[in-house]
Design a protein around this motif. Structure first.
Motif, PDB file in Angstrom:
ATOM      1  N   ARG A 230     -14.616 -12.195 -51.606  1.00 16.02           N
ATOM      2  CA  ARG A 230     -14.417 -11.637 -50.258  1.00 16.02           C
ATOM      3  C   ARG A 230     -15.070 -10.255 -50.220  1.00 16.02           C
ATOM      4  NH1 ARG A 230     -10.218 -14.188 -47.294  1.00 16.02           N
ATOM      5  NH2 ARG A 230     -10.182 -16.357 -47.963  1.00 16.02           N
ATOM      6  N   ASP A 408      -7.450  -6.286 -44.767  1.00 23.45           N
ATOM      7  CA  ASP A 408      -8.664  -7.021 -45.141  1.00 23.45           C
ATOM      8  C   ASP A 408      -9.264  -6.550 -46.455  1.00 23.45           C
ATOM      9  OD1 ASP A 408     -10.332  -9.160 -44.379  1.00 23.45           O
ATOM     10  OD2 ASP A 408     -11.880  -7.786 -43.664  1.00 23.45           O
ATOM     11  N   CYS A 409      -8.585  -5.635 -47.123  1.00 27.66           N
ATOM     12  CA  CYS A 409      -9.101  -5.135 -48.406  1.00 27.66           C
ATOM     13  C   CYS A 409      -8.938  -6.201 -49.493  1.00 27.66           C
ATOM     14  CB  CYS A 409      -8.374  -3.870 -48.816  1.00 27.66           C
ATOM     15  SG  CYS A 409      -8.511  -2.538 -47.593  1.00 27.66           S
ATOM     16  N   ALA A 410      -9.935  -6.327 -50.335  1.00 30.67           N
ATOM     17  CA  ALA A 410      -9.926  -7.365 -51.378  1.00 30.67           C
ATOM     18  C   ALA A 410     -10.254  -6.766 -52.733  1.00 30.67           C
ATOM     19  CB  ALA A 410     -10.926  -8.472 -51.035  1.00 30.67           C
ATOM     20  N   GLU A 444      -7.398 -11.296 -51.732  1.00 23.66           N
ATOM     21  CA  GLU A 444      -7.311 -10.554 -50.463  1.00 23.66           C
ATOM     22  C   GLU A 444      -5.954 -10.815 -49.811  1.00 23.66           C
ATOM     23  OE1 GLU A 444      -9.765 -10.064 -46.303  1.00 23.66           O
ATOM     24  OE2 GLU A 444      -9.565 -12.044 -47.201  1.00 23.66           O
ATOM     25  N   GLY A 482     -12.780  -7.915 -46.323  1.00 25.94           N
ATOM     26  CA  GLY A 482     -12.970  -9.195 -46.983  1.00 25.94           C
ATOM     27  C   GLY A 482     -13.463 -10.283 -46.063  1.00 25.94           C
TER      28      GLY A 482
END
Length: 973
Positions: A230, A408-410, A444, A482
């Motif tokens: 991602r 949305d951080c992966a 994610e 991600g």
């Protein structure tokens, strides 16, 4: 604002539509498009609905000349503000929705960007094919938006993201030239470098950027570690620079958020349908970090998916009108669930995989419960909880709400335990809680902190959390975005995470493709501050809004409107099915969605300076095509009951402006039908005579093609009074003679009475008045409140578990279980709840008696009979259609098939009104009427709703039957 004359000229040149004026409809559209599923809100300059590619070219030309930006939009479910901005919103969802070509052998399909992912897969399924990327919004997410965000979904660890399934794309560049991006070999690549015009310029400039050793070093150093799949931060220069595969500009296009070019067609890679034997191991954990360790173990077993659901989401399924039925697999009170999917060619193979993981987890002391779920219906119920996560957590009370921020951080899955521990520490320091869910298998997690964005302090917290989280992303060499994209939310921090050298390259990419900022300017790069243009200002009007309904369960009507997350569940089509939202299914206009209605109310109830904050024509416009079907009450994960809010709005609107003659006539339907019953032969002659009924319809404003209801000379109550008392009854039941059954469908009420007495029950019509449904449907809430108080006063103490109140018309009897609970006076509230508990559709009572063995199949005919059932909207909203299906299936050899229809389109008076007739019939033609036309004449059509039966009669000229008529006819007498 640009010159209105220039926009007027543009509008005259388009085959499609352009909304930009100060007229009510145009302003309604501009407000409806001022938000998406993010926390942002900005009124656009105009909204364009292009009819074809030539229209898009005209819009691009106009944008170039006027130095404004075009914001391409499909479903509007972006979470980072990608489709919010002060430009021309270009909605391609209505006209660019064609499936152009399918190649089954080579497994690819060519589509327009407005094709919905789930609708595409419905088309592909008979061919044994599937388009893999699967967002939780797949029932409304469109290919164009999926390309823009490089969407992934819960099966991405096996099925891949959109980028890896995009073969080629036809696009329009900023000079309106049409080009195709596709994989090209080295010879073709050098030919591109020699091309004249914009395409050649782009290839030459991109080649210079990607062959510079310093640039390549910066890209190698700045982008996330390779193990992270991602990776959607900025533009995908790292993938484009990888020369181990053929060069394909689609790799850059995917995830570019409409900032580089406009996609007009896409060629997508397909896969064979996965093995149908499916099993879910639902692992319960007492701790979130422990769950992340379990996820690492799960991935060693090569699952199809590994998804997280946390306690917040699970808790919000409790008591939810739809999702309370999805809790069957939850054991105890877990802090986290890991839903791990396995597939195989056989059930034994699938179970073997799942049990191997279970044994491994137990051996390592991870988890405490491991229910294994199989069967398509049951597994869908489990996955629906996961997919509804965003909407479900919007049921959180108070002004601190889940925000899309760090969701949305992966990171690499093996880093998740440490990352989650760090995030938990960060959020504790910030003094906020959060929900954690989604794509554990891909590293994610959708982590949504609960922040009050209505305050200055909350806005500071909003920024602080993202700033600190970006430090953690950098620490783990992760990806800031991600699958949801950078938009205007995370763009500010790209330079920090990827490095300023890479950020300069991203700015250069934007300039290479779009030097004038024609395409979705100020997204990804050069974004405004992430805490600007939010939905709420610090000084929002906080004055209490007085309402006629009691909205305390939702805190207030404003809080109910605010619960809309913008996730767009109301934009699904009839192909996906369900009831919500019939008007959108018919018109495909954003303003006709549940989302638009909730947002319109929110904006005016928050910002209006009028004493009566409901007094706005834009609200009236957006509510006009609401059929009050109640689909949103249960199908919306946030339970945004627009029908209730519409009725409240109308009453306040009438307080200010009064109500029209037709509106009053419909609301007072009971009185007119009562008068008509006194002179039934004359009344029926008038409504059946073409000339006379035509005059009535023209005078009142009813549709000429719509037939008018007839009345019975003998009402149900009058008939029952003449019947002998049943002396040896099993038990007494009370029959509610609603206004429709009393005057228009008395024969159905009589049949219900005969059925119940023949089965051994004493039937009594208690003292009561009409249900108030006609007043509610037209927004006369004050009158409906008086009726509700009267009925509860009459029925309290009479209606109990032993002596229930039965109804044959869904819209009448269900009023007791729905609106009455928030209408009656406070001193009647407890009594209303007691009555509501025992106010049943007659089908519900019969099914209970059948299951208790007090009604037997032997009492009915053994003749074979086929039945097709259409459920009333309120039956669907209260999950009662399966009840009717079971009751009609009770006689031996009776088979029932439920028509997968939504609303019939009649919706009480809606289908009578001249201006609504066409939409009414469009709704009916989506599924219901075509299905009935294909149904053989020896199959019975069943419909409990009087409006539904009327629509079927007018639409196909066929009689449909109330379930009690079918059962009574089947009864051995």
């Amino acid at each position: 604002m640009k010159d209105q004359n220039q926009l007027a000229l543009l509008a005259s040149q388009l085959k499609g539509e352009l909304f930009y004026t100060n007229e009510t409809k145009d302003q309604t559209m501009l407000l409806a498009y001022s938000t998406d599923a993010s926390v942002y809100q900005e009124k656009p300059l105009a909204v364009a609905i292009p009819a074809d590619i030539d229209d898009i070219k005209k819009l691009i030309d106009f944008a170039q000349q006027q130095r404004i930006t075009i914001i391409p939009r499909t479903a509007g479910t972006s979470l980072a503000g990608q489709v919010v901005g002060h430009g021309i919103i270009m909605d391609i969802s209505r006209h660019f929705n064609g499936i152009i070509e399918l190649n089954v052998e080579e497994q690819w399909v060519r589509v327009q960007p407005g094709v919905i992912r789930d609708d595409l897969n419905s088309y592909l399924k008979p061919f044994g094919l599937l388009f893999g990327p699967e967002t939780s919004t797949a029932s409304r997410a469109m290919v164009g938006g999926m390309i823009g965000n490089n969407s992934s979904g819960l099966h991405s660890i096996v099925w891949g993201d959109t980028r890896h399934n995009l073969i080629s794309a036809n696009v329009l560049l900023d000079d309106c030239s049409e080009v195709t991006f596709e994989a090209i070999d080295e010879a073709a690549y050098f030919k591109k470098l020699l091309l004249a015009g914009r395409e050649g310029d782009i290839y030459r400039n991109m080649n210079a950027l990607l062959t510079d050793p310093q640039h390549l070093s910066a890209i190698e150093a700045g982008y996330p570690k390779r193990s992270i799949t991602r990776r959607n931060t900025g533009y995908a220069l790292d993938i484009l620079a990888d020369r181990s595969a053929p060069f394909n500009m689609c790799n850059l296009l995917a995830g570019s958020e409409g900032t580089l070019a406009i996609v007009t067609e896409a060629k997508l890679k397909l896969m064979s349908l996965p093995p149908q034997e499916l099993g879910l191991l639902c692992v319960h954990f007492a701790d979130m970090v422990e769950c992340m360790h379990g996820n690492v173990i799960a991935l060693e077993h090569k699952p199809e998916a590994s998804e997280l659901v946390d306690k917040y989401i699970m808790d919000f399924t409790v008591g939810h009108p739809t999702y309370k039925y999805n809790r069957f697999f939850i054991e105890g009170d877990p802090q986290a669930l890991l839903i791990v999917e396995f597939r195989g060619q056989t059930a034994a193979e699938t179970e073997s995989k799942a049990m191997a993981l279970k044994a491994d987890l137990i051996a390592r002391g991870l988890g405490y419960a491991y229910p294994y779920i199989t069967g398509i219906e049951q597994t869908n119920l489990v996955w629906d909880v996961r997919k509804a996560g965003l909407g479900l957590i919007r049921n959180l009370p108070g002004d601190s709400q889940p925000v899309n921020l760090i969701e949305d951080c992966a990171v690499s899955p093996e880093d998740l335990p440490a990352y989650v521990r760090d995030i938990q520490k960060l959020l504790i320091e910030e003094g906020v809680h959060a929900s954690y869910y989604a794509h554990a298998g891909a590293g994610e997690l959708h982590i949504e902190p609960f922040v009050n964005l209505k305050t200055a302090a909350g806005k500071r917290t909003f920024r602080s959390i993202l700033e600190k989280t970006s430090d953690l992303v950098l620490k783990y060499n992760g990806s800031l975005s991600g699958e949801h994209g950078d938009g205007r939310l995370r763009g500010e921090f790209i330079g920090k995470v990827l490095g300023e050298k890479v950020y300069k390259l991203l700015e250069e990419v934007k300039f290479i493709f779009d030097p004038q900022g024609v395409f979705n300017a100020n997204k990804i790069v050069n974004t405004p501050p992430m805490d600007s243009h939010l939905r709420y200002d610090n000084d929002s009007n906080r004055t209490e809004i007085k309402t006629y309904f009691d909205f305390s369960k939702d805190e207030s009507i404003l809080r109910l409107a605010e619960k809309c997350s913008g996730s767009g569940d109301c934009r699904k089509t009839e192909i996906t099915g369900g009831t919500m939202c019939p008007s959108f299914m018919a018109t495909r206009d954003e303003k006709d969605t549940t989302r638009a209605r909730a947002n319109m109310l929110r904006q005016f109830l928050t910002n209006s300076t009028k004493k009566n904050r409901f007094d706005h024509e834009e609200i009236k416009e957006v509510m006009d095509l609401c059929l009050s079907c109640k689909g949103c009450k249960t199908e919306c994960p946030s339970s945004v009951d627009v029908a209730k809010m519409k009725a409240e709005f109308l009453q306040h609107y009438y307080d200010e402006h009064g109500a029209g003659f037709r509106t009053k006539l419909i609301a007072n339907f009971t009185q007119s039908q009562k008068l008509g019953s006194w002179v039934a032969p004359l009344y029926n002659f008038v409504v059946k005579n073409d000339f006379l009924s035509g005059m009535v319809k023209k005078t009142v404003g009813f549709a000429p093609k719509r037939s008018l209801p007839t009345v019975n000379g003998t009402t149900l109550t009058q008939w029952v009074k003449k019947q002998a008392v049943v002396s040896d009854a099993k038990r007494r039941v009370y029959l509610f003679s609603d206004e429709f059954t009393e005057y228009n469908d008395a024969e159905i009420g009589i049949t219900a009475y005969k059925l119940l007495t023949a089965l051994g029950y004493e039937v009594v019509i208690p003292k009561h008045v009409q249900s108030g449904r006609t007043y509610l449907s037209k927004g006369f809430v004050k009158e409906a409140k008086k009726i509700a108080n009267q009925n509860i006063h009459f029925l309290k103490g009479l209606i109990t578990d032993d002596t229930p109140l039965l109804g044959v018309e869904p819209s009448g009897i269900i009023t007791f279980r729905d609106e009455y609970l928030s209408l009656v006076d406070d001193d009647l509230r407890v009594d209303a709840q007691k009555v509501a508990k025992n106010a049943l559709m007659i089908d519900e009572f019969l099914l209970t008696e059948m299951k208790a063995g007090r009604i037997h199949p032997e009492q009915f005919t053994g003749t074979t009979k086929k039945i097709k059932l259409h459920g009333h909207c309120y039956q669907k909203a209260f999950h009662l259609v399966t009840v009717t299906e079971q009751v009609l299936s009770f006689p031996t050899n009776f088979s029932v098939e439920t028509i997968p229809s939504g609303c019939c389109g009649m919706a009480g008076s809606f289908g009578y009104e001249a201006e609504h007739y066409d939409v009414s019939m469009k709704v009916a033609e989506l599924v219901l009427l075509p299905t009935i036309r294909k149904t053989s004449s020896d199959t019975l059509i069943a419909a409990a709703g009087t409006s539904c039966r009327h629509q079927i009669k007018d639409g196909v000229g066929r009689k449909s039957y109330h379930p009690v008529e079918i059962l009574y006819d089947a009864l051995l007498k």
